[in-house]
Motif scaffolding. Sequence first.
Motif, mmCIF file in Angstrom:
data_model
loop_
_atom_site.group_PDB
_atom_site.id
_atom_site.type_symbol
_atom_site.label_atom_id
_atom_site.label_comp_id
_atom_site.label_asym_id
_atom_site.label_seq_id
_atom_site.Cartn_x
_atom_site.Cartn_y
_atom_site.Cartn_z
ATOM 1 N N HIS A 235 0.782 -1.233 0.000
ATOM 2 C CA HIS A 235 0.000 0.000 0.000
ATOM 3 C C HIS A 235 0.817 1.288 0.000
ATOM 4 C CE1 HIS A 235 -3.797 -2.110 0.567
ATOM 5 N NE2 HIS A 235 -3.217 -2.850 1.507
ATOM 6 N N TYR A 236 2.124 1.200 0.225
ATOM 7 C CA TYR A 236 2.909 2.428 0.376
ATOM 8 C C TYR A 236 4.188 2.389 -0.457
ATOM 9 C CZ TYR A 236 -0.271 3.433 4.216
ATOM 10 O OH TYR A 236 -1.396 3.674 4.956
ATOM 11 N N THR A 237 4.667 3.579 -0.787
ATOM 12 C CA THR A 237 5.898 3.736 -1.566
ATOM 13 C C THR A 237 6.786 4.771 -0.890
ATOM 14 O OG1 THR A 237 4.995 5.540 -2.924
ATOM 15 C CG2 THR A 237 4.626 3.267 -3.702
ATOM 16 N N ASP B 287 7.568 7.522 -2.102
ATOM 17 C CA ASP B 287 6.962 8.832 -2.335
ATOM 18 C C ASP B 287 5.857 9.131 -1.326
ATOM 19 O OD1 ASP B 287 8.604 9.292 -4.503
ATOM 20 O OD2 ASP B 287 7.200 8.368 -5.924
ATOM 21 N N LYS B 288 5.194 8.081 -0.866
ATOM 22 C CA LYS B 288 4.134 8.231 0.135
ATOM 23 C C LYS B 288 4.301 7.136 1.179
ATOM 24 C CE LYS B 288 -0.840 8.787 0.751
ATOM 25 N NZ LYS B 288 -2.187 8.694 0.132
ATOM 26 N N PRO B 289 5.234 7.347 2.129
ATOM 27 C CA PRO B 289 5.541 6.292 3.107
ATOM 28 C C PRO B 289 4.447 6.130 4.165
ATOM 29 C CG PRO B 289 6.808 8.259 3.586
ATOM 30 C CD PRO B 289 6.101 8.526 2.291
ATOM 31 N N GLU C 94 3.078 5.849 7.874
ATOM 32 C CA GLU C 94 3.426 6.297 9.218
ATOM 33 C C GLU C 94 3.047 5.175 10.176
ATOM 34 O OE1 GLU C 94 2.130 10.154 10.377
ATOM 35 O OE2 GLU C 94 2.829 11.118 8.532
ATOM 36 N N ASN D 145 9.789 3.320 2.383
ATOM 37 C CA ASN D 145 8.322 3.382 2.295
ATOM 38 C C ASN D 145 7.612 3.355 3.647
ATOM 39 O OD1 ASN D 145 8.672 0.662 2.942
ATOM 40 N ND2 ASN D 145 7.080 -0.049 1.525
ATOM 41 N N TYR D 146 8.351 3.585 4.745
ATOM 42 C CA TYR D 146 7.703 3.708 6.052
ATOM 43 C C TYR D 146 8.577 4.538 6.974
ATOM 44 C CZ TYR D 146 10.957 0.771 8.699
ATOM 45 O OH TYR D 146 12.069 0.291 9.335
ATOM 46 N N ASP E 39 -2.107 11.098 10.240
ATOM 47 C CA ASP E 39 -1.847 10.258 9.070
ATOM 48 C C ASP E 39 -1.207 8.918 9.436
ATOM 49 O OD1 ASP E 39 -2.875 12.144 7.288
ATOM 50 O OD2 ASP E 39 -0.954 13.194 7.147
ATOM 51 N N THR F 248 -1.167 5.245 10.079
ATOM 52 C CA THR F 248 -2.125 4.262 9.563
ATOM 53 C C THR F 248 -1.748 2.806 9.809
ATOM 54 O OG1 THR F 248 -1.005 4.424 7.427
ATOM 55 C CG2 THR F 248 -3.004 5.760 7.714
ATOM 56 N N ASN G 198 -5.677 0.854 3.296
ATOM 57 C CA ASN G 198 -4.263 1.034 3.623
ATOM 58 C C ASN G 198 -4.028 1.260 5.113
ATOM 59 O OD1 ASN G 198 -5.367 3.613 3.762
ATOM 60 N ND2 ASN G 198 -3.561 4.625 2.890
#
Length: 341
Positions: free
Chosen positions: A163-165, A167-169, A171, A202-203, A230, A232, A262
């Motif tokens: 679900h994460y990359t 670019d958008k890690p 949390e 990615n995290y 944010d 998750t 996600n």
Amino acid sequence: MKKKVVSVILCVAMIAAMVVGCTTKAPTSGGDDKKDDGEKKDSYKVGITIQSLKNDYWAGVMGKLEELLKEKGWDYTLQDCSDNAGTQVSQVENFITSGCDMIMVHPSDADALETVCQQAMDEGIKVMCWDDPMENTTANWILDNTALGNEIGKTASAFINEHYTADKPAEVCVIGKPSTKVLLERANGIKEGLEENCDKGNYKIVAEVDGLEANEAQTNVESVLQANPDCTVFVGVGAGAMIGSNEALLQKFGGAGKIPENVGVITTDVTMQQLESLQAGDEAVRAIVGFEGSSTDTAKACLEMYERILSGEDFSGDKHNVVRPVKAIDKDSVEEIIKGM
């Protein structure tokens, strides 16, 4: 004269019989007043002291273990030390006084129990530790808590990677109890598992909070969500961490069926509440890293350890620590586990 001779002979015979009777008594491991090592009996007396029955996992497993002990007709006492080492030492002392055949400890503080457990062993009482690799025990039934943490981190990493990359890690919040040695090892293992298995960048871990019991975990996760809206992904060391964080997320997002795909919670322990949340598929619970399987499976495995120890099996040297297996439970395997609860 003949009567006197006969009397002397009878006296000598009686004394000889008494001597034979004394010298053929079964030997013990350290004194005539101690228990016979490996003595086979139909029923045993067992004393059990654990950290807390407020913990859902422990309440579930101990309930099943009690059922099994009753079926076997064993005499047992199960006590909760409320995570107080002094209370637990007193409980073990009482078990010694009451003449238990075996004592099982789930330590609040393993170091604090070493002396009293040695006292029990000096009295010929078998001692089993659940969770900690103690020295003064007959055997330890343990988890490799770092490896367990690694497996939780690995399982969570699969969810994060989906679900994460970079670019958008994701949390991430880690829920633990660092004041307890084995749980600190478990939490550190989780972080190692995330680092080793997550895709690069990615995290990020934004919070680490206490949460062994559900109420504490829920309160602390609610605070985390206020400070980090944010956040998750929640990983934790036990059932309370999962139950509490799942409830906090259900409240944040408006209930079951409204949790974004996600958002996820991954911890260990196996309780019916966890399993039902996982089975539902519309809550935040995504996977559980369990042990033998259901509460019944774990209780049976524990009773098997009791029987092995009481039978006199050798647990010396490298055999002193018996390591339990771990495995991930997901939506595909949850129904089979529920059948055994």
